[in-house]
Design an enzyme around this catalytic site. Structure first.
Site, short mmCIF file in Angstrom:
data_model
loop_
_atom_site.label_atom_id
_atom_site.label_comp_id
_atom_site.label_asym_id
_atom_site.label_seq_id
_atom_site.Cartn_x
_atom_site.Cartn_y
_atom_site.Cartn_z
N GLY A 100 4.84 -4.63 -0.93
CA GLY A 100 5.68 -5.77 -0.52
C GLY A 100 4.85 -7.03 -0.33
O GLY A 100 3.99 -7.33 -1.16
N VAL A 119 4.83 -8.88 6.06
CA VAL A 119 5.21 -7.55 6.54
C VAL A 119 4.00 -6.64 6.54
O VAL A 119 3.85 -5.77 7.41
CB VAL A 119 6.35 -6.96 5.68
CG1 VAL A 119 6.70 -5.56 6.15
CG2 VAL A 119 7.57 -7.86 5.74
N ALA A 120 3.08 -6.84 5.58
CA ALA A 120 1.87 -6.02 5.54
C ALA A 120 1.10 -6.12 6.84
O ALA A 120 0.56 -5.12 7.33
CB ALA A 120 0.98 -6.45 4.37
N GLU A 163 0.04 -2.64 -1.29
CA GLU A 163 0.20 -3.21 -2.63
C GLU A 163 0.98 -4.51 -2.47
O GLU A 163 2.20 -4.49 -2.28
CB GLU A 163 0.93 -2.23 -3.54
CG GLU A 163 0.16 -0.94 -3.79
CD GLU A 163 -0.79 -1.04 -4.98
OE1 GLU A 163 -0.50 -1.80 -5.92
OE2 GLU A 163 -1.85 -0.37 -4.95
N CYS A 212 5.27 -8.34 -9.11
CA CYS A 212 4.02 -8.70 -8.45
C CYS A 212 2.91 -9.08 -9.43
O CYS A 212 1.99 -9.79 -9.06
CB CYS A 212 3.55 -7.55 -7.56
SG CYS A 212 3.51 -5.97 -8.43
#
Lengths: 481, 480
Positions: free
Chosen positions: A189, A193-194, A211, A246
């Site tokens: 994502g 949020v990571a 990732e 991505c």
């Protein structure tokens, strides 16, 4: 919410502790079941992807279904080998001994998936987790709801749901899951949020694979086959979920002298691909949600950006469609140029000499992928040596992710850890060092009381001296009785 | 003149960006510098280790200096090989293409060291960071102050101080360092601070290697050469900084039937090693400081435990010395069984059947190392399959860390990541995937507008059907 996450965790821990996920036969059975699921339910999967993203059937097949199946087959083929301990050389210091590295599952793992390749980005990490012998929870992205419910419905029909579970939900459910103690978390994502995932993982010292994304640059030199380059750039950008990928090209850097030719070539290719009115083409994914649609249209609203549009710019809010849009020399301090676009806009930056593009890329965060189109071998060499990115591809776009022998992952802001092929297995594995000795080979020199003589022998042993080894094994220095 | 922390980090960043740490020659020169330092400054280093820990000279040489030297030599020997890109098979579907994995440095690395092996645990990770081409800041442990200042003084004399820096300090300094953006953090220490490090790293998405600890169990079967087993257990426990080592045996599990024999053997060995009054032996490290001494005293003196002492127990608060002390059957809920001991106290727990040890170990957090003494290869296999630990050693203790081909690191609470040998190089490298194509090998079927014939050809290509591949390359389906 937290209660049900705890219940899921308890059941999976119990299953793992019983050893259910360890035997090769179990792992193989799950992987074969996944292959069957992909084959039998191909249409349902394509339909879900179309519902979630208006993903063209060709992309659904090429980019998700076939890659997922390929990953299963690769794991099935490699599994027995991957599970074998790796014998390594023994050191003279521990003679006689045998040494090996034994792969073992980490335990119970959490896979948090993304919305843009909602099938592939869910299944592929899960394949790795299963191959490595773990119990696994999959949390599909709630932003791709059709695919999420498809998983929730299908997986239990095919795999062992006492060890492999789907937990659906949004921020609340994910937060509840993150409060549990996992043995590994695999997150696909964005960087914000990571950070949340990492902070939650830190409480339990849980290792994490991230990732993420970034602004994937494409350098286009003038020394190229322009038509081929333009096709490959276009298919890597708009043929990948309409830029919502991505590793899709985020922006291009080329020389002032070459930009007009490049833009013309892109124009021609785009017309060939999507026709005169791209908003009508069934071959373009739509934008995933109204929120992302608004985010994207806002990027080109600003007058100083809008005037740089060379082609495209059409939008249709009802259909959530945005046409391929190419811009040239947008001011570098605009949102379009500073954040990851993740959509169908493709800005081109121009420089005087193509070599300047390397410094430009290095001034930004490390991207997940970096691309270069050129026939010039020296430029290729400089690019590979001086630009850091998760992965790199010369003279094409996106394809590197299809090679299972290449690790797929980011570096710096684009992520940590990697997967695909055996790297998926490794990602969910602990490599346990095992040294086996017998009771022979006693080295008296090792033990207190310490003396200068003993020390000399031991130092020789560590240096790898064979002579010291012999002395040590012969019981030197001789003990005084 | 001590430069400010901010200036130091800034210089590291600038030097890395300028490419100073990339060439193989630079890396080799630094490694040779560390090697020279370990060779020329032996006396000073041993003195510092003695000042900080009362570490016997033999342990200083064998456990710290020699291992650092062999680490440098191993890296120097293999550097060129490690730096080479690794070719991997190209996928037929991408024909024609070449693929390889290119190792590259991560950038700026922070190494936070520990106090118990203050030279080894500082320089061994630094060796890996240098070999991988990074700029590195080393924060030695303030718990070993003599070594910390020695490193701050010596390293700049032997290596390139613009790219390899020592930054001294305690909690405040470490916290300030952790707020900077690093490309990798390597931390050796305890799991509480490990969590702090990981949380700080999360803010910048910085990956971390955490070398932590745990309660390393030793299972002792009756089918052993008892005298040798006892010697090896004792050497691994008290001969490693008097038990203050992350891989030192923490506690023993054996059968009720065998415990008396094991105990007798350990007593005999200990007397041979350290004499009748161990507090007088120069071969035993002291406890590092008053705070840890108080902690260990508390563990020994706990009411439900103090009457379980079967050997030792002597202590000298002034000298910070505690003698090798063995306990028999302490309660599982005692403090000594709940936390990592990290000292000269060794509880022996007994079970009816040796297999019960597995369940007991698995009820605890995964340790950094697990040991089993037995000649029974079936028991060995079962142990290996049932117990998860960072590393495992059969019929000996501690020495697996000397094999550079074995990854050294923990799992679960005992840590994440590994190093030693090439694993050190890998710990500080990014493995960049690189694929090269030319402009030939165009497959028209790839491009929009999508169509059923194109899909059919691509499906065939993906299933490895040669006929479809040929068609794809020949430009089928023919465009209108």
């Amino acid at each position: 919410m937290a209660a049900s996450a705890a219940a899921v965790m308890e059941e999976l821990r119990g299953s793992f502790r019983e050893g259910r996920t360890r035997p090769a036969e179990w792992r193989t059975a799950q992987l074969r079941a996944l292959v069957r699921m992909i084959e039998e339910k191909e249409d349902d999967i394509s339909d879900a992807l179309h519902a979630d993203l208006a993903k063209p059937r060709m992309e659904a097949y090429l980019h998700e279904i076939s890659l997922a199946k390929g990953a299963c087959m690769f794991a099935l083929k490699g599994l027995k080998n991957w599970m074998k301990p790796d014998k390594v050389p023994s050191a003279i210091t521990t003679f006689p001994s045998t040494a090996q590295i034994v792969p073992e599952p980490l335990g119970v793992v959490l896979v948090i998936s993304a919305w843009n390749y909602p099938f592939l980005l869910s299944i592929e990490p899960v394949i790795g987790a299963i191959a490595a012998g773990n119990a696994v929870v999959l949390k599909p992205s709630e932003i791709a709801p059709a695919t999420s419910s498809l998983f929730a419905k299908l997986l239990p029909e095919y795999v062992d749901s006492s060890c492999i579970k789907v937990v659906e939900g949004g921020v609340t459910e994910t937060g509840a899951l993150l409060g549990q103690r996992w043995d590994k978390i695999f997150y696909t994502g964005n960087g914000n949020v990571a950070r949340v995932v990492l902070a939650a993982a830190a409480k339990h010292l849980t290792p994490v694979a991230l990732e993420l994304g970034g602004k994937c640059p494409v350098i286009v030199d003038s020394n190229v086959d322009l038509h081929v380059a333009a096709k490959r750039i276009a298919v890597g950008k708009w043929g990948c979920n309409n830029g919502q990928a991505c590793i899709a090209p985020d922006y291009i850097i080329t020389t002032k002298a070459f930009v007009t030719e490049l833009v013309d070539s892109l124009k021609r290719v785009l017309e060939r691909f999507y026709g005169e009115d791209p908003l009508q083409s069934a071959d373009l994914s739509r934008i995933v949600s109204i929120s992302h649609f608004k985010r994207l249209t806002k990027l080109i609203e600003d007058k100083e950006v809008a005037t740089k549009i060379q082609l495209g710019g059409q939008t249709d809010q009802e259909q959530l469609k945005i046409a391929p849009t190419v811009l040239v020399d947008v001011p570098l301090d605009t949102e379009l140029m500073t954040g990851e676009i993740f959509g169908p806009m493709l800005p081109i930056i121009t420089v005087d000499k193509i070599e300047e593009s390397i410094a430009h890329i290095n001034a930004g965060a490390k991207p997940l992928a970096a691309y270069l189109f050129t026939k010039d071998k020296k430029l290729q060499q400089d690019f590979v040596s001086n630009v850091s990115a998760g992965g790199m591809l010369v003279n094409d776009v996106a394809l590197h992710l299809t090679n299972p022998h290449l690790p797929f992952g980011g570096v710096g802001d684009s992520g940590t850890g990697s997967y695909h092929g055996k790297f998926s297995f490794d990602c969910f594995t602990h490599r346990k060092a095992v040294l086996i000795r017998g009771f022979g080979g006693e080295a008296n020199a090792r033990y207190p009381p310490y003396t200068a003589e003993k020390q000399r022998i031991l130092r020789g042993l560590i240096k790898g001296s064979f002579f010291a080894l012999i002395l040590a094994l012969l019981g030197f220095p001789r003990e005084k009785r | 003149m001590v430069e400010s922390r901010a200036a130091a980090v800034q210089e590291l960043r600038a030097r890395f960006a300028a490419g100073q740490t990339r060439p193989a020659e630079w890396r080799a020169a630094q490694l040779r510098g560390v090697l020279r330092m370990a060779t020329e400054m032996e006396a000073e280093i041993c003195d510092a280790l003695h000042a900080d820990l009362g570490k016997p000279k033999t342990e200083a040489h064998v456990h710290e200096l020699s291992l650092i030297k062999s680490s440098c030599l191993f890296a120097l020997k293999n550097l060129k090989k490690w730096m080479k890109p690794q070719k991997v098979p190209a996928k037929l579907m991408n024909f024609p293409s070449t693929a390889r994995i290119t190792p590259e440095p991560l950038g700026l690395v922070l190494v936070i060291s520990a106090w118990n092996y203050p030279l080894l645990l500082s320089l061994d990770p630094v060796i890996g960071a240098i070999a991988a081409g990074n700029a590195v800041a080393l924060k030695p442990s303030e718990g070993a102050p003599a070594m910390s200042s020695l490193l701050a003084e010596l390293l700049p004399r032997f290596v390139d101080g613009t790219c390899i820096k020592v930054i001294e300090g305690g909690v405040k300094e470490t916290t300030a360092l952790l707020n900077q953006k690093w490309d990798k953090i390597f931390y050796t220490g305890n799991s509480r601070v490990g969590r702090v490090v990981m949380t700080a790293a999360a803010k910048h998405l910085t990956p971390a290697v955490l070398e932590l600890g745990g309660k390393c169990p030793v299972v002792v079967d009756s089918n052993v050469d008892l005298h040798i087993a006892a010697k090896r257990i004792a050497a691994g426990k008290w001969g490693c900084n008097n038990g203050q080592a992350c891989i030192a045996p923490d506690f023993i599990i054996t059968t009720q039937a065998f415990a008396p024999k094991l105990l007798e053997s350990l007593k005999k060995v200990l007397e041979k090693f350290y004499g009748k009054d161990p507090l007088l032996s120069a071969d035993l490290s002291r406890v590092v400081n008053a705070s840890h001494f108080g902690r260990l005293k508390g563990l020994m003196d706990e009411e439900m435990v103090s009457d379980k002492i079967v050997f030792g127990g002597q202590r000298d608060e002034q000298q910070l010395k505690i003698a090798p002390t063995i306990f028999l059957d302490v309660p599982l809920d005692s403090a000594i069984m709940k936390e990592e001991i990290f000292g000269p106290l060794l509880p022996i727990l007994t079970v009816d059947k040796i297999h019960e040890s597995f369940g007991l170990i698995n009820s605890m957090a995964k340790p950094l190392a697990a040991y089993l003494f037995t000649r029974d290869s079936e028991l060995q296999n079962q142990f290996e399959g049932a117990i998860s630990a960072g590393g495992m050693l059969f019929n000996d203790t501690s020495i697996h860390l000397t094999n550079p081909y074995l990854p050294f690191g923990g799992v679960g609470e005992s840590g994440t990541g590994a190093y030693h040998g090439k694993f050190s190089f890998d710990a500080f490298s990014h493995r960049k995937a690189v694929m090269n194509r030319g402009f030939a090998g165009e497959a028209r079927a790839r491009y929009p507008p999508y169509s059923a014939p194109k899909l059919k050809i691509l499906k065939g290509v993906l299933e490895g059907k040669l006929g479809d591949m040929i068609q794809a390359i020949l430009g089928f389906p023919r465009g209108k």
